[in-house]
Enzyme design. Sequence first.
Site, PDB file in Angstrom:
ATOM      1  N   CYS A 101      30.896 -28.081  11.829  1.00 56.80           N
ATOM      2  CA  CYS A 101      30.642 -26.710  12.281  1.00 56.80           C
ATOM      3  C   CYS A 101      29.884 -26.753  13.598  1.00 56.80           C
ATOM      4  CB  CYS A 101      29.818 -25.982  11.219  1.00 56.80           C
ATOM      5  SG  CYS A 101      29.458 -24.268  11.618  1.00 56.80           S
ATOM      6  N   HIS A 143      36.448 -21.544   5.886  1.00 55.56           N
ATOM      7  CA  HIS A 143      35.175 -21.920   6.517  1.00 55.56           C
ATOM      8  C   HIS A 143      34.628 -20.751   7.346  1.00 55.56           C
ATOM      9  CE1 HIS A 143      32.555 -24.878   8.863  1.00 55.56           C
ATOM     10  NE2 HIS A 143      32.513 -23.770   9.596  1.00 55.56           N
ATOM     11  N   GLU A 144      35.505 -20.153   8.165  1.00 58.11           N
ATOM     12  CA  GLU A 144      35.054 -19.046   9.028  1.00 58.11           C
ATOM     13  C   GLU A 144      34.730 -17.807   8.202  1.00 58.11           C
ATOM     14  OE1 GLU A 144      34.287 -20.053  11.760  1.00 58.11           O
ATOM     15  OE2 GLU A 144      35.556 -21.831  11.884  1.00 58.11           O
ATOM     16  N   HIS A 147      31.302 -17.761   6.987  1.00 56.57           N
ATOM     17  CA  HIS A 147      30.307 -17.336   7.990  1.00 56.57           C
ATOM     18  C   HIS A 147      30.097 -15.823   7.935  1.00 56.57           C
ATOM     19  CE1 HIS A 147      29.270 -20.942  10.212  1.00 56.57           C
ATOM     20  NE2 HIS A 147      30.533 -21.237  10.475  1.00 56.57           N
TER      21      HIS A 147
HETATM   22 NI    NI Z   1      31.283 -23.066  11.156  1.00 60.36          NI
END
Ligand code: NI
Length: 182
Positions: A101, A143-144, A147
């Site tokens: 990341c 993954h995003e 966030h």
């Molecule tokens: Ni990330």
Amino acid sequence: MSKNIEIEQLGAAVLRMTAVPVENVKSPKLGEVIEEMLDILSDSKGVGLAAPQIGHSIQVLAVASKPTSRYPNAPLMEPIVMINPVFQPLTQEQERDWEGCLSIPGIRALIPRYRKIIVDYTDMTGTLVTLELTGFVARVFQHEYDHLQGMVYLDRVENNRDIISETEFFKLLALQKSLLHA
Ligand code: NI
């Protein structure tokens, strides 16, 4: 040329906030945020980015898989900007693979993710889009998406021993490559 935009680093409060949905996809401010995100993705070796990583707690992410020295096996695709994305796994099947990341430099970890998902999002023109994603691209999306929920990939590590330094990760890659060509 992109301005020098700083990427928020682990510990920054904005990375732990739940991002708010975008109400007006046509707002000039949103356009600027998206432009900054795409600039960073084309300048960096990242394959995805979420708006909170540049300090905006709004539900916008970009998936931009491409082979780079950070992710040599990534498939090449045009960047996709997703506004207010949601997803469902298409099977319960998960696979573990390495993630890193831009907000957590220097390390990689093995993370379980759904292998096949269906994503709904609004694009930059305000159109609702449904897309099926598999494998690496599905992983980048998840993954995003994390966030946007105030999560980072390390929250999903199953065992601390699955965390390694980036230097060791590259050694591992080189080893795999030499085994493949042996
Ligand atoms: Ni990330």
